[in-house]
Design a protein around this motif. Structure first.
Motif, PDB file in Angstrom:
ATOM      1  N   ILE A  97       5.850   9.048   5.939  1.00 53.56           N
ATOM      2  CA  ILE A  97       4.908   9.083   4.822  1.00 53.56           C
ATOM      3  C   ILE A  97       5.252  10.188   3.832  1.00 53.56           C
ATOM      4  O   ILE A  97       4.980  10.081   2.638  1.00 53.56           O
ATOM      5  CB  ILE A  97       3.446   9.261   5.309  1.00 53.56           C
ATOM      6  CG1 ILE A  97       3.255  10.604   6.019  1.00 53.56           C
ATOM      7  CG2 ILE A  97       3.032   8.110   6.192  1.00 53.56           C
ATOM      8  CD1 ILE A  97       1.807  10.890   6.348  1.00 53.56           C
ATOM      9  N   GLY A 149       4.136  15.410   4.483  1.00 54.57           N
ATOM     10  CA  GLY A 149       3.690  14.557   5.576  1.00 54.57           C
ATOM     11  C   GLY A 149       2.843  15.300   6.587  1.00 54.57           C
ATOM     12  O   GLY A 149       1.848  14.763   7.099  1.00 54.57           O
ATOM     13  N   ALA A 185       1.019   4.025   7.379  1.00 51.52           N
ATOM     14  CA  ALA A 185       2.473   4.020   7.548  1.00 51.52           C
ATOM     15  C   ALA A 185       3.072   2.703   7.063  1.00 51.52           C
ATOM     16  O   ALA A 185       4.120   2.694   6.397  1.00 51.52           O
ATOM     17  CB  ALA A 185       2.826   4.261   9.015  1.00 51.52           C
ATOM     18  N   ILE A 194       2.978   2.578   3.206  1.00 51.00           N
ATOM     19  CA  ILE A 194       3.992   3.457   2.627  1.00 51.00           C
ATOM     20  C   ILE A 194       5.380   2.839   2.759  1.00 51.00           C
ATOM     21  O   ILE A 194       6.181   2.841   1.811  1.00 51.00           O
ATOM     22  CB  ILE A 194       3.967   4.845   3.304  1.00 51.00           C
ATOM     23  CG1 ILE A 194       2.685   5.592   2.936  1.00 51.00           C
ATOM     24  CG2 ILE A 194       5.185   5.666   2.903  1.00 51.00           C
ATOM     25  CD1 ILE A 194       2.585   5.991   1.485  1.00 51.00           C
ATOM     26  N   GLY A 217       8.755   7.317   0.691  1.00 56.76           N
ATOM     27  CA  GLY A 217       7.641   8.190   1.003  1.00 56.76           C
ATOM     28  C   GLY A 217       6.932   8.727  -0.227  1.00 56.76           C
ATOM     29  O   GLY A 217       7.275   8.416  -1.368  1.00 56.76           O
TER      30      GLY A 217
END
Length: 333
Positions: A262, A274, A300, A303, A310
Motif C-alpha cells: 500500500i 505504509g 490491499a 491499491i 502504491g
C-alpha cells in the motif's frame, strides 16, 4: 551547453531537515508521552524496519520472500538463548543475534537461490516452518509452549523500570533508523545501481559484467542479519516467546507485505507511508474484530488494482517529487 550533476533536490533537502527534527522529537518522546504510546512507537519502529528490508529484497532485488518470519523468530530465540544461557546483556545480544542470523542465511541462501519466482517464495516459507518445528523441540527454551525472560535478565538492563523501557525504546528507534540508512546508502552505491539493473533485466545486467548471484546473496545475507536484529528487539519488548508467535507468517510477513504494497514497492518512502497507514487503520478498526482484517484485505486489493505502485507511486506520478533521491541527475544550465 553547460550542465552539472546533482543528487539532492530542494524537496530532499527539506526532507532531511524535517527528518532531523522528527528524529529529535522521537528521541525525547519518552518524556513527552505515556508508556502505552512508547510501546506503540516501538512496535511501529519494528514494522517500519521489517517493511523497508522486505521492500529492498522484493522491490529492488526481485526476491519475493514469504519466509522472513524465519529470521524474526530466529532473532527472538537467539536473544533468549544468549541472555539466559550465556548471561549476556539483552541489548548487547541483539547485534550478536544479527551476526548469527547472517551466518545462518549464507548456506540457506545458496539453497534458495537455486529456486526462482514462486518456488523461491515457497522455499523461504518452508525454511521458516522448519525453524518453527525445530525450536518447538528445544525444551530448554520452553518447547512448544515457549518461555519468558527471567526477571534477573530484565532487571540487568537498567536499575529502574523507567530507564529499562527508555533504553528498549531507543534500541527500536536505532534499529529503524539503521534499516532505513542501510537501504538508502546501499541504493546510492554501485551495488544499488546493479540491483536496479538486475531487477529490470538480469540478462542485460550480466552481459555488462554484473555478478547477479553474488550481488543478490550479499543483499540477502545483510537483510537477514538486520531482520534477525529486529526480531530480537520485538521479543525483548514482548518479554515472552513461543514458536507460533515467533514464526508467525501473518504477523511478520503478511502485514509487512501489506505495508510495502500500500505504501509503494520499490520506493524508500513507501514503507514509511505504509507503516503509518497500517497503524492508523489498526488503532482505528481493531475493535471491529474480523472486520478489521477484511478492511485491510479490501484496501490491499484496491491499491493493487488501481495503483500498483502504491500510495507513494500515485504522489510521484502526479507531482514528480522524490523525497529521498537515490540517483544522480543531470541539470542543464
Amino acid at each position: 551547453m553547460r550542465f552539472r550533476i546533482e543528487r539532492f533536490t530542494p524537496a530532499s533537502r527539506a526532507t532531511s531537515i524535517v527528518a532531523g527534527l522528527v528524529l529529535i522529537a522521537l528521541i525525547v518522546a519518552p518524556w513527552l508521552t505515556g508508556r502505552a504510546n512508547i510501546r506503540l512507537l516501538g512496535e511501529m519502529f519494528s514494522f517500519l524496519a521489517l517493511a523497508s528490508l522486505w521492500n529492498l529484497l522484493a522491490g529492488y532485488c526481485g526476491l519475493v520472500s514469504v519466509g522472513q518470519q524465519a529470521f524474526v523468530g530466529f532473532g527472538g530465540y537467539m536473544l533468549f538463548a544468549l541472555a539466559i544461557f550465556l548471561g549476556m546483556d539483552p541489548l548487547m545480544a541483539i547485534p550478536v543475534a544479527g551476526l548469527l542470523g547472517a551466518v545462518l542465511a549464507a548456506p540457506i541462501g545458496v539453497l534458495l537461490f537455486r529456486l526462482y519466482g514462486a518456488y523461491f517464495a515457497i522455499g523461504s516459507w518452508v525454511f521458516a516452518e522448519v525453524l518453527r518445528l525445530s525450536f518447538a523441540q528445544v525444551s530448554a527454551l520452553g518447547g512448544g509452549s515457549g518461555s519468558s525472560l527471567p526477571t534477573s535478565v530484565i532487571s540487568g538492563i537498567a536499575s529502574s523500570r523507567e530507564w529499562r523501557e527508555i533504553l528498549i525504546y531507543w534500541t527500536g528507534l536505532a534499529l529503524a533508523v539503521a534499516a532505513l540508512l542501510f537501504v538508502v546508502l546501499l541504493l546510492r552505491s554501485k551495488m544499488g545501481l546493479a540491483l536496479t539493473g538486475l531487477r529490470d533485466s538480469e540478462i542485460a545486467s550480466e552481459s555488462l559484467g554484473i555478478n547477479s548471484w553474488l550481488t543478490k546473496m550479499t543483499v540477502y545475507v545483510s537483510v537477514a542479519g538486520l531482520t534477525t536484529m529486529v526480531g530480537s528487539f520485538i521479543f525483548l519488548q514482548k518479554l515472552r516467546i513461543s514458536p507460533d508467535a515467533a514464526f508467525s507468517v501473518n504477523d511478520w510477513t503478511a502485514f509487512v507485505i501489506f505495508i510495502a504494497v500500500i505504501g509503494g514497492i520499490g520506493t524508500i518512502e513507501g514503507p514509511i507511508i505504509g507503516t503509518l497507514v497500517f497503524f492508523l487503520l489498526r488503532e482505528t478498526l481493531a475493535d471491529l474484530g474480523t472486520t478489521y482484517l477484511l478492511v485491510l484485505g479490501a484496501l490491499a486489493i484496491v491499491i493493487m488494482l488501481k495503483a500498483p505502485r502504491g500510495i507513494w507511486g500515485i504522489v510521484t506520478e502526479r507531482t514528480g517529487i522524490s523525497l529521498v533521491p537515490i540517483r544522480r541527475r543531470v541539470v542543464f544550465q
